[in-house]
Design a protein around this motif. Structure first.
Motif, mmCIF file in Angstrom:
data_model
loop_
_atom_site.group_PDB
_atom_site.id
_atom_site.type_symbol
_atom_site.label_atom_id
_atom_site.label_comp_id
_atom_site.label_asym_id
_atom_site.label_seq_id
_atom_site.Cartn_x
_atom_site.Cartn_y
_atom_site.Cartn_z
ATOM 1 N N PRO A 113 1.782 -21.781 -8.462
ATOM 2 C CA PRO A 113 1.620 -20.814 -9.557
ATOM 3 C C PRO A 113 0.302 -21.048 -10.291
ATOM 4 O O PRO A 113 -0.321 -22.109 -10.170
ATOM 5 N N VAL A 114 -0.112 -20.064 -11.066
ATOM 6 C CA VAL A 114 -1.344 -20.145 -11.849
ATOM 7 C C VAL A 114 -0.972 -20.068 -13.327
ATOM 8 O O VAL A 114 -0.260 -19.155 -13.751
ATOM 9 N N ARG A 115 -1.441 -21.044 -14.101
ATOM 10 C CA ARG A 115 -1.249 -21.006 -15.559
ATOM 11 C C ARG A 115 -2.482 -20.334 -16.149
ATOM 12 O O ARG A 115 -3.608 -20.732 -15.890
ATOM 13 N N VAL A 116 -2.240 -19.299 -16.942
ATOM 14 C CA VAL A 116 -3.320 -18.560 -17.594
ATOM 15 C C VAL A 116 -3.156 -18.750 -19.095
ATOM 16 O O VAL A 116 -2.118 -18.413 -19.661
ATOM 17 N N CYS A 117 -4.180 -19.320 -19.737
ATOM 18 C CA CYS A 117 -4.157 -19.540 -21.182
ATOM 19 C C CYS A 117 -5.154 -18.604 -21.850
ATOM 20 O O CYS A 117 -6.330 -18.584 -21.496
ATOM 21 N N PHE A 118 -4.668 -17.836 -22.815
ATOM 22 C CA PHE A 118 -5.488 -16.854 -23.515
ATOM 23 C C PHE A 118 -6.007 -17.435 -24.822
ATOM 24 O O PHE A 118 -5.428 -18.363 -25.367
ATOM 25 N N SER A 119 -7.061 -16.853 -25.331
ATOM 26 C CA SER A 119 -7.621 -17.308 -26.601
ATOM 27 C C SER A 119 -6.779 -16.841 -27.788
ATOM 28 O O SER A 119 -6.906 -17.383 -28.881
ATOM 29 N N ASP A 120 -5.929 -15.840 -27.567
ATOM 30 C CA ASP A 120 -5.065 -15.360 -28.648
ATOM 31 C C ASP A 120 -3.710 -14.935 -28.089
ATOM 32 O O ASP A 120 -3.569 -14.616 -26.917
ATOM 33 N N ARG A 121 -2.716 -14.939 -28.941
ATOM 34 C CA ARG A 121 -1.346 -14.613 -28.571
ATOM 35 C C ARG A 121 -1.197 -13.135 -28.187
ATOM 36 O O ARG A 121 -0.390 -12.778 -27.345
ATOM 37 N N MET A 122 -1.993 -12.269 -28.797
ATOM 38 C CA MET A 122 -1.882 -10.841 -28.541
ATOM 39 C C MET A 122 -2.206 -10.502 -27.084
ATOM 40 O O MET A 122 -1.540 -9.662 -26.477
ATOM 41 N N SER A 123 -3.194 -11.154 -26.505
ATOM 42 C CA SER A 123 -3.539 -10.903 -25.099
ATOM 43 C C SER A 123 -2.399 -11.324 -24.180
ATOM 44 O O SER A 123 -2.074 -10.622 -23.223
ATOM 45 N N ALA A 124 -1.791 -12.471 -24.471
ATOM 46 C CA ALA A 124 -0.654 -12.931 -23.665
ATOM 47 C C ALA A 124 0.501 -11.935 -23.766
ATOM 48 O O ALA A 124 1.134 -11.596 -22.766
ATOM 49 N N ASN A 125 0.771 -11.432 -24.972
ATOM 50 C CA ASN A 125 1.840 -10.450 -25.151
ATOM 51 C C ASN A 125 1.527 -9.148 -24.424
ATOM 52 O O ASN A 125 2.427 -8.514 -23.874
ATOM 53 N N THR A 126 0.253 -8.742 -24.420
ATOM 54 C CA THR A 126 -0.143 -7.525 -23.707
ATOM 55 C C THR A 126 0.178 -7.657 -22.227
ATOM 56 O O THR A 126 0.729 -6.745 -21.615
ATOM 57 N N VAL A 127 -0.161 -8.805 -21.649
ATOM 58 C CA VAL A 127 0.118 -9.035 -20.230
ATOM 59 C C VAL A 127 1.620 -9.055 -19.974
ATOM 60 O O VAL A 127 2.110 -8.428 -19.034
ATOM 61 N N LEU A 128 2.381 -9.747 -20.811
ATOM 62 C CA LEU A 128 3.825 -9.832 -20.615
ATOM 63 C C LEU A 128 4.510 -8.473 -20.782
ATOM 64 O O LEU A 128 5.446 -8.158 -20.048
ATOM 65 N N CYS A 129 4.015 -7.660 -21.708
ATOM 66 C CA CYS A 129 4.626 -6.339 -21.922
ATOM 67 C C CYS A 129 4.318 -5.371 -20.791
ATOM 68 O O CYS A 129 5.086 -4.437 -20.559
ATOM 69 N N SER A 130 3.208 -5.567 -20.097
ATOM 70 C CA SER A 130 2.840 -4.619 -19.043
ATOM 71 C C SER A 130 3.051 -5.174 -17.639
ATOM 72 O O SER A 130 2.627 -4.571 -16.659
ATOM 73 N N LYS A 131 3.751 -6.292 -17.528
ATOM 74 C CA LYS A 131 3.975 -6.898 -16.214
ATOM 75 C C LYS A 131 4.840 -6.038 -15.301
ATOM 76 O O LYS A 131 4.788 -6.174 -14.086
ATOM 77 N N GLY A 132 5.599 -5.119 -15.855
ATOM 78 C CA GLY A 132 6.422 -4.212 -15.054
ATOM 79 C C GLY A 132 5.592 -3.313 -14.149
ATOM 80 O O GLY A 132 6.086 -2.800 -13.142
ATOM 81 N N ASN A 133 4.319 -3.115 -14.491
ATOM 82 C CA ASN A 133 3.426 -2.298 -13.664
ATOM 83 C C ASN A 133 3.189 -2.925 -12.290
ATOM 84 O O ASN A 133 2.740 -2.239 -11.370
ATOM 85 N N LEU A 134 3.469 -4.203 -12.152
ATOM 86 C CA LEU A 134 3.251 -4.877 -10.868
ATOM 87 C C LEU A 134 4.126 -4.292 -9.773
ATOM 88 O O LEU A 134 3.743 -4.300 -8.607
#
Length: 151
Positions: free
Chosen positions: A55-76
């Motif tokens: 797996p790949v751990r991705v660390c963002f500079s802010d929490r909002m970017s991480a939430n954006t990715v998690l909220c749109s992961k269904g597009n995968l």
């Protein structure tokens, strides 16, 4: 809070390729134009082996970017290239164990009450009757309310 874990992303040699692959994933399948490449760092987790994709751990500079990715992961699901890739929050060992218990309880509920719809919400296994596909004027029966079961 600021990190996510990406599972199933093809593994190639070199860390720079991992960053490019993650960038492509974010641009094509998750949240186009909303995640700047400079706003995150990423690396593979674990020792390299020929029989598994780490797996790949991705660390963002802010929490909002991480939430954006998690909220749109269904597009995968709709992406041909990334349909076998999964994204989840980066959990601590204790959180992973708690999640594992919840998933087992969910599977048990699915097996014992197959006529109901079961899901996880806010750390609980929730159940409700299956909703009909279409109902006149979008009205639902009162009998279709959520029932929460704590585990």
């Amino acid at each position: 809070d600021r990190c996510v874990v990406v599972f199933g992303l093809p593994e190639e040699e070199g860390d720079e390729y991992v960053g490019n692959n993650v960038g492509t994933l974010f641009n094509e399948a998750v949240s186009p134009r909303s995640i700047d490449r400079k706003s995150y760092s990423c690396h593979r987790i674990g020792k390299q082996r020929s029989d598994i994709v780490r797996p790949v751990r991705v660390c963002f500079s802010d929490r909002m970017s991480a939430n954006t990715v998690l909220c749109s992961k269904g597009n995968l699901k709709t992406s041909e290239r990334f349909k076998k890739v999964f994204i989840s929050p980066d959990r601590t060992p204790a959180e992973r164990e708690e999640r594992r218990k919840l998933v087992l309880a969910l599977k048990d509920k699915i097996n014992t009450e197959p006529h109901m719809f079961h899901y996880l919400k806010d750390g609980k296994v929730c159940s409700r009757e299956h909703l009909p596909r279409h109902k006149a004027h979008g009205q639902l029966d009162d009998s279709q309310s959520d029932v929460s079961l704590e585990y």
